[in-house]
Design a protein around this motif. Structure first.
Motif, short mmCIF file in Angstrom:
data_model
loop_
_atom_site.label_atom_id
_atom_site.label_comp_id
_atom_site.label_asym_id
_atom_site.label_seq_id
_atom_site.Cartn_x
_atom_site.Cartn_y
_atom_site.Cartn_z
N PHE A 57 33.89 51.40 49.17
CA PHE A 57 34.99 51.38 48.23
C PHE A 57 34.77 50.28 47.19
O PHE A 57 34.26 49.22 47.53
N THR A 58 35.23 50.50 45.96
CA THR A 58 35.38 49.39 45.04
C THR A 58 36.60 48.60 45.54
O THR A 58 37.38 49.11 46.35
N VAL A 59 36.77 47.40 45.05
CA VAL A 59 37.93 46.60 45.45
C VAL A 59 39.22 47.34 45.12
O VAL A 59 40.13 47.43 45.94
N ASP A 60 39.31 47.88 43.92
CA ASP A 60 40.51 48.59 43.50
C ASP A 60 40.77 49.82 44.37
O ASP A 60 41.91 50.05 44.80
N GLU A 61 39.73 50.61 44.65
CA GLU A 61 39.89 51.79 45.52
C GLU A 61 40.38 51.38 46.90
O GLU A 61 41.25 52.03 47.48
N PHE A 62 39.81 50.29 47.42
CA PHE A 62 40.18 49.84 48.77
C PHE A 62 41.65 49.43 48.82
O PHE A 62 42.37 49.79 49.75
N LEU A 63 42.10 48.69 47.82
CA LEU A 63 43.49 48.23 47.81
C LEU A 63 44.47 49.39 47.66
O LEU A 63 45.61 49.30 48.12
N LYS A 64 44.04 50.49 47.06
CA LYS A 64 44.89 51.67 46.91
C LYS A 64 44.81 52.62 48.11
O LYS A 64 45.59 53.56 48.21
N SER A 65 43.86 52.39 48.99
CA SER A 65 43.61 53.31 50.11
C SER A 65 44.63 53.12 51.23
O SER A 65 45.45 52.22 51.21
N ASP A 66 44.49 53.97 52.25
CA ASP A 66 45.36 53.85 53.43
C ASP A 66 44.66 53.08 54.56
O ASP A 66 45.03 53.21 55.72
N GLU A 67 43.67 52.26 54.21
CA GLU A 67 42.99 51.42 55.20
C GLU A 67 43.98 50.37 55.71
O GLU A 67 45.02 50.13 55.09
N PRO A 68 43.69 49.71 56.84
CA PRO A 68 44.66 48.79 57.47
C PRO A 68 45.11 47.65 56.54
O PRO A 68 44.32 47.06 55.81
N SER A 69 46.39 47.34 56.63
CA SER A 69 46.96 46.28 55.78
C SER A 69 46.35 44.92 56.11
O SER A 69 46.23 44.07 55.23
N ALA A 70 45.94 44.69 57.36
CA ALA A 70 45.31 43.41 57.72
C ALA A 70 44.02 43.20 56.94
O ALA A 70 43.73 42.09 56.49
N ALA A 71 43.25 44.27 56.73
CA ALA A 71 42.01 44.17 55.96
C ALA A 71 42.32 43.93 54.49
O ALA A 71 41.65 43.13 53.82
#
Length: 91
Positions: A57-71
């Protein structure tokens, strides 16, 4: 030079059969950053691999994703420590 920072690690299951890691990779020369999610999931009762792989992921994609909030929280912390500009994202 490439550096990596572990953002979050999750191990699940009574036998720790499901592992997930989220890592930030930073190219120190260019300043480019990418987050990689790596996983390895097993069926412990049959000793078989059920799922393994990675996503980038790019940083922006990652922050918009449904990946864990802790990450995501750790990523925001690391970016702030580095003085990197944070994309505006609702929490």
């Amino acid at each position: 030079m490439m550096s990596n920072i572990l953002l979050h690690k999750r191990t699940k299951g009574a036998l720790a059969e499901n592992e997930d890691e989220w890592t930030l990779y930073v190219d120190e020369e260019s300043g480019s950053m990418q987050v990689t999610h790596w996983w390895h999931h097993m069926n412990p009762y049959k000793s078989t691999l059920t799922s393994e792989g990675s996503d980038k992921f790019t940083v922006d994609e990652f922050l918009k994703s449904d990946e864990p909030s802790a990450a995501k929280d750790k990523l925001r912390e690391v970016l702030a420590e580095r003085g990197a500009e944070l994309p505006h994202q609702p929490r």
